[in-house]
Design an enzyme around this catalytic site. Structure first.
Site, short mmCIF file in Angstrom:
data_model
loop_
_atom_site.label_atom_id
_atom_site.label_comp_id
_atom_site.label_asym_id
_atom_site.label_seq_id
_atom_site.Cartn_x
_atom_site.Cartn_y
_atom_site.Cartn_z
N ILE A 333 1.00 -1.35 -0.37
CA ILE A 333 -0.31 0.16 -0.23
C ILE A 333 1.11 1.47 -0.38
O ILE A 333 1.70 1.55 0.33
CB ILE A 333 -1.19 -0.16 1.35
CG1 ILE A 333 -1.91 1.22 1.53
CG2 ILE A 333 -0.30 0.60 2.33
CD1 ILE A 333 -2.82 0.86 2.20
N CYS A 334 0.20 2.32 -0.46
CA CYS A 334 1.28 3.87 -0.42
C CYS A 334 2.22 4.23 -1.43
O CYS A 334 2.00 3.62 -2.86
CB CYS A 334 0.95 4.46 1.24
SG CYS A 334 0.75 5.76 0.86
N ALA A 335 2.99 3.97 -0.14
CA ALA A 335 4.97 4.21 -1.23
C ALA A 335 5.34 3.24 -1.98
O ALA A 335 6.33 2.74 -2.37
CB ALA A 335 5.51 4.75 -0.16
#
Ligand SMILES: *[C@@H]1O[C@H](CO)[C@@H](O)[C@H](O)[C@H]1NC(C)=O
Ligand SMILES: *[C@@H]1O[C@H](CO)[C@@H](O)[C@H](O)[C@H]1NC(C)=O
Ligand SMILES: *[C@@H]1O[C@H](CO)[C@@H](O)[C@H](O)[C@H]1NC(C)=O
Length: 414
Positions: A333-335
């Site tokens: 998720i995300c970065a």
């Protein structure tokens, strides 16, 4: 006489130095106890820190290590008993039934919150905390308030119960559960700093456009996620991992019955998260975890944490093994899709999403607009604001839709 004068002068000088230092940060207290709901505590600490507040996580216990709910171990900054005489701009109580009971029974905390309220201070609680602690202390008298729906009937008669995700009345903000934690924290930011700051903080969280509704998942190359018995899940963590993303995965997957192993890729099991420098204690070191078999490896974001994952050969090798397998699963998720999966070729031929400002790093951006994307044995998601959806989508794939919906309701996600 001379002594008193000197002391007064000294105090004035100190005051002057403080003012000169520009130390105007709002002070926020998040009391925690054994059994505290870790996502709720982390969401308050994380979001208020993003707003510029100076957050103190203080435990009611004697030691600083706190056994939060769902096997999460964290290290508090202070002990509530040592805060005597200190004042805060906000005191916000996380829930968890046992955690709230432990907060309720802490006399120094009760005294502190009472004094804070008498001085017109802002306070609040989420999940079990409003009914179990605040109402029990008589601190919701004549106020509209909410709490976890399963505990609404525990409110004393002097509380006006409101079945709403977040309720603000006078100086008190209350909210319903883990799935409303970001909304609660943002309401606190709005009360402390105003609407503009709240919107500035909410933006990069990519919160849900319509809170309270079902989660949606975009799925490509649908396949059944099969595990031999209890799903064995590895959640790697590093200094700089995003606290809400890591804790949503650990908490929600454990609620569903997965066997989650939290492994540190640093040189100690104690890691420090991204926004609020929360000390989280992993179950083991990655070296130890690599000797075991996992069905699923799933990484939280936070750019410094993701970069550390990317530099950790043992983890990348394990991810490659999962990516190449027909049955093993992986996610980020995300970065982490942008900083771990993409540079190591683990998104090749796959549809994925990532933190919106980092999506330009992905070769195939055709599915980036979705909040959660599944492609065969891979699952990806966008941001702290989609972390609960991400975890629920994983539960859905591993345990079925019925289980995911039942947990979504328990979290008051929907
Ligand atoms: C859960 O994982 C641990 C390692 O973290 C392992 O030792 C244990 O056997 C697993 N338990 C189950 C029930 O799968
Ligand atoms: C871990 O690494 C950091 C940074 O390289 C170093 O400062 C620290 O002393 C190390 N700690 C241990 C327990 O080896
Ligand atoms: C990570 O954080 C821990 C504190 O929990 C610290 O001991 C360690 O040195 C940090 N590692 C690095 C590489 O900075």
């Amino acid at each position: 006489m001379a002594v008193v004068t000197a002391a007064a002068a000294w105090r004035l000088l100190l005051l002057y130095l403080f003012a000169f230092d520009g130390d105007t940060a709002k002070k926020v207290l998040v009391p925690v106890a054994p059994g505290t709901e870790p996502v709720e505590a982390a969401a308050i600490a994380d979001v208020l820190t993003r707003a510029g507040a100076r957050v103190t996580v203080a435990t009611v216990g004697a030691g600083l290590v706190v056994d939060a709910a769902y096997g999460v171990k964290l290290v508090a900054d202070r002990r509530v008993g040592d805060l005597d005489g200190e004042s805060f701009d906000l005191i916000a109580l996380p829930g968890g039934k046992l955690g709230s009971t432990n907060l309720r029974d802490c006399k120094p905390l009760e005294k502190m919150v009472r004094k804070h309220a008498e001085n017109g201070g802002l306070y609040g609680g989420i999940g079990a905390a409003p009914a179990v602690a605040l109402a029990h202390w008589g601190m919701l008298k004549g106020l509209k308030a909410t709490c976890h729906p399963s505990l609404m009937d525990k409110f004393t008669a002097e509380v006006i119960p409101v079945n709403s995700r977040v309720v603000v009345d006078a100086n008190v903000v209350t909210s319903q559960g883990t799935g409303t934690a970001i909304e609660f924290a943002l309401a606190l930011v709005e009360r402390l700093y105003g609407k503009e700051k709240m919107e500035e903080v909410a933006g990069p969280l990519y919160t849900r456009p319509r809170p309270g509704t079902d989660y949606t998942v975009k799925e490509f190359n649908s396949m059944e996620w099969k595990c031999n018995g209890t799903p064995q899940v590895l959640v790697p963590v590093a200094n700089g991992s995003e606290e809400m993303e890591a804790l949503n995965l650990i908490d929600v997957l454990r609620r569903a019955g997965a066997n989650v192993t939290v492994a540190s890729v640093e040189n100690t099991t104690q890691i420090v998260t991204r926004h609020y420098k929360l000390n989280l204690i992993a179950d083991m070191m990655l070296d130890e975890a690599t000797k075991m078999e996992f069905d699923f490896i799933v990484m939280p974001g936070g750019k410094p944490g993701a970069e550390k994952f990317s530099d950790t050969k043992a983890l990348v090798d394990l991810l490659k093994k999962h990516a190449e397998s027909d049955t093993k699963l992986y996610g980020a998720i995300c970065a982490s899709p942008a900083y771990v999966l993409e540079p190591h070729g683990l998104l090749k031929g796959k549809k994925a999403t990532a933190f919106p400002p980092m999506q330009y790093l992905l070769t195939d951006r055709s599915a980036c607009k979705y909040r959660v994307v599944v492609d065969g044995n891979l699952i990806t998601s966008q941001a702290p604001g989609s972390a609960t959806e991400f975890a629920l989508a994983i539960v859905d794939k591993l345990f079925g839709r019925e289980k995911a919906i039942s947990i979504a309701k328990e979290l008051v996600f929907m």
